[in-house]
Write a protein that holds these residues in place. Structure first.
Motif, PDB file in Angstrom:
ATOM      1  N   LYS A  26      62.065  57.213  14.346  1.00 43.19           N
ATOM      2  CA  LYS A  26      62.694  58.228  13.506  1.00 43.19           C
ATOM      3  C   LYS A  26      61.979  58.299  12.155  1.00 43.19           C
ATOM      4  CE  LYS A  26      67.293  58.392  15.572  1.00 43.19           C
ATOM      5  NZ  LYS A  26      68.754  58.415  15.289  1.00 43.19           N
ATOM      6  N   LEU A  27      62.247  59.384  11.447  1.00 46.33           N
ATOM      7  CA  LEU A  27      61.671  59.578  10.120  1.00 46.33           C
ATOM      8  C   LEU A  27      62.788  59.802   9.108  1.00 46.33           C
ATOM      9  CD1 LEU A  27      58.643  61.925  11.006  1.00 46.33           C
ATOM     10  CD2 LEU A  27      58.569  59.470  10.493  1.00 46.33           C
ATOM     11  N   ASN A  28      63.801  58.917   9.177  1.00 47.64           N
ATOM     12  CA  ASN A  28      64.994  59.033   8.323  1.00 47.64           C
ATOM     13  C   ASN A  28      65.741  60.344   8.559  1.00 47.64           C
ATOM     14  OD1 ASN A  28      64.132  56.603   7.349  1.00 47.64           O
ATOM     15  ND2 ASN A  28      63.848  57.255   5.230  1.00 47.64           N
ATOM     16  N   THR A  29      65.693  60.805   9.798  1.00 43.56           N
ATOM     17  CA  THR A  29      66.435  61.996  10.217  1.00 43.56           C
ATOM     18  C   THR A  29      67.069  61.683  11.562  1.00 43.56           C
ATOM     19  OG1 THR A  29      64.578  62.951  11.440  1.00 43.56           O
ATOM     20  CG2 THR A  29      64.735  63.522   9.097  1.00 43.56           C
ATOM     21  N   ASP A  74      52.232  58.428   4.877  1.00 43.78           N
ATOM     22  CA  ASP A  74      53.658  58.732   4.954  1.00 43.78           C
ATOM     23  C   ASP A  74      53.814  59.857   5.978  1.00 43.78           C
ATOM     24  OD1 ASP A  74      56.246  59.752   4.647  1.00 43.78           O
ATOM     25  OD2 ASP A  74      56.281  59.385   2.495  1.00 43.78           O
ATOM     26  N   ARG A  76      56.391  61.178   7.428  1.00 43.91           N
ATOM     27  CA  ARG A  76      57.436  62.156   7.112  1.00 43.91           C
ATOM     28  C   ARG A  76      56.887  63.249   6.187  1.00 43.91           C
ATOM     29  NH1 ARG A  76      63.315  62.568   6.424  1.00 43.91           N
ATOM     30  NH2 ARG A  76      63.675  63.809   4.548  1.00 43.91           N
ATOM     31  N   MET A  81      58.035  67.278   5.487  1.00 42.98           N
ATOM     32  CA  MET A  81      59.320  66.924   4.904  1.00 42.98           C
ATOM     33  C   MET A  81      59.096  66.189   3.589  1.00 42.98           C
ATOM     34  SD  MET A  81      61.595  65.848   8.258  1.00 42.98           S
ATOM     35  CE  MET A  81      60.427  64.763   9.070  1.00 42.98           C
ATOM     36  N   MET A  84      59.055  59.756   2.495  1.00 41.58           N
ATOM     37  CA  MET A  84      59.929  58.749   3.087  1.00 41.58           C
ATOM     38  C   MET A  84      60.604  57.886   2.025  1.00 41.58           C
ATOM     39  SD  MET A  84      60.883  57.162   6.004  1.00 41.58           S
ATOM     40  CE  MET A  84      59.637  57.601   7.206  1.00 41.58           C
ATOM     41  N   VAL A 106      56.976  54.969   8.923  1.00 41.51           N
ATOM     42  CA  VAL A 106      58.045  55.638   9.663  1.00 41.51           C
ATOM     43  C   VAL A 106      59.366  54.924   9.373  1.00 41.51           C
ATOM     44  CG1 VAL A 106      56.445  56.322  11.500  1.00 41.51           C
ATOM     45  CG2 VAL A 106      57.800  54.223  11.759  1.00 41.51           C
TER      46      VAL A 106
END
Length: 314
Positions: A26-29, A74, A76, A81, A84, A106
């Motif tokens: 995941k990428l903090n989503t 990074d 993300r 987006m 991160m 990540v």
């Protein structure tokens, strides 16, 4: 984390069988992202990073791993987006693409799933981040089907690292180049960026390009010509194919071509970011004529000139 990849050597057996394993993260989503396990060297917690003044905005620093400096990206931020936020679930995925090693920052690293290329589909054109996706797949968790978004790492890297398509002039055989004018070459690759790199290289010597997004599309095109009574080697000079593609990988595509008497003599070059030693063995196994590790413009031209020497008297 090391346990996730403890049997990575065994996974090489999947390549060439139209199968692959995806590392999910995941990428903090809430979205689930993936890359091919075969390109992953290791997974680790984030070590101290040294700043790299003047580097690309998406490079957050350099990690020293066993004495070797590795740039850290990074991921993300690289796919559009906001950067991160690092927390206890932040990890590094160390990969090898295009003969270089890099780390991707990540979020949570989940698990590995075993699947087939037939279950991997091109991303729908309506997906907002489709330009950074090479394909999508699905997993089912607790009765709910979830989308896996497979990142086009070659596109991510191309926006950070400049890939020069310039050809060394001393490499060119002018007599061979004269015979290339207007001849057609088929490029098969699910990465739009990779297709563009090869296309812009080959156009410099007067070649015309036909593009396919995956092996299934390519084999349908070639069989269509055969069914119409056309000779494949009259239609195209040769084919460059990636190894990893949705629906049908490059090894299976090559096998399909070699086992069809109508097209078995097509000159095929495997052009891939996977590791060289392994692919040299796979080239022999499935019957490719040449192997090229991405992205090397001079080698692309060298392969084309090799092919031209087989059919013209210079």
């Amino acid at each position: 984390m090391s346990g996730i990849l403890s049997t990575v050597d065994q996974r090489t057996n999947l390549v060439g069988e139209n199968r692959l394993e995806l590392l999910l993260f995941k990428l903090n989503t809430n979205q689930i992202f993936a890359i091919n396990v075969f390109k992953v060297k290791e997974i680790l917690k984030v070590p101290p990073l040294a700043k790299l003044p003047g580097s690309h905005a998406n490079i957050v620093g350099v990690a020293t791993l066993r004495g070797t400096p590795v740039p850290i990206i990074d991921l993300r931020a690289a796919v559009g987006m906001r950067p991160m936020d690092r927390d206890s679930e932040t990890n590094l995925i160390i990969t090898e693409y295009n003969r270089s090693v890099q780390g991707f920052l990540v979020g949570q690293v989940r698990n590995i799933v075993n699947t087939t290329w037939t279950d991997i589909q091109p991303p729908p054109i309506t997906v907002g981040r489709a330009t950074y996706l090479t394909a999508i797949s699905h997993i089912e968790e607790e009765g709910v089907k979830k989308i896996i978004e497979i990142i086009d790492v070659e596109k991510v890297l191309s926006e950070i690292i400049h890939y020069d398509v310039t050809i060394s002039k001393e490499l060119l055989d002018e007599e061979l180049v004269a015979h290339m004018q207007g001849r057609k070459v088929l490029i098969v690759d699910d990465s739009r960026t990779a297709r563009s790199q090869v296309r812009e290289t080959l156009k410099q010597v007067g070649l015309e390009i036909i593009e396919c997004n995956d092996g299934k599309q390519a084999i349908d095109l070639l069989k269509g010509w055969c069914d119409e009574g056309k000779t494949v080697t009259d239609e195209i000079l040769m084919m460059f194919t990636d190894a990893e593609m949705p629906e049908m990988d490059g090894y299976t595509l090559t096998h399909e071509i070699r086992t069809d008497p109508r097209m078995k003599d097509l000159f095929i070059a495997l052009n891939t970011s996977l590791s060289g030693n392994f692919n040299e063995a796979m080239v022999k196994k499935v019957g490719c004529n040449r192997f090229i590790s991405k992205f090397q413009p001079d080698l692309l031209i060298d392969v084309v000139q090799e092919r031209m020497k087989q059919i013209v008297d210079v």
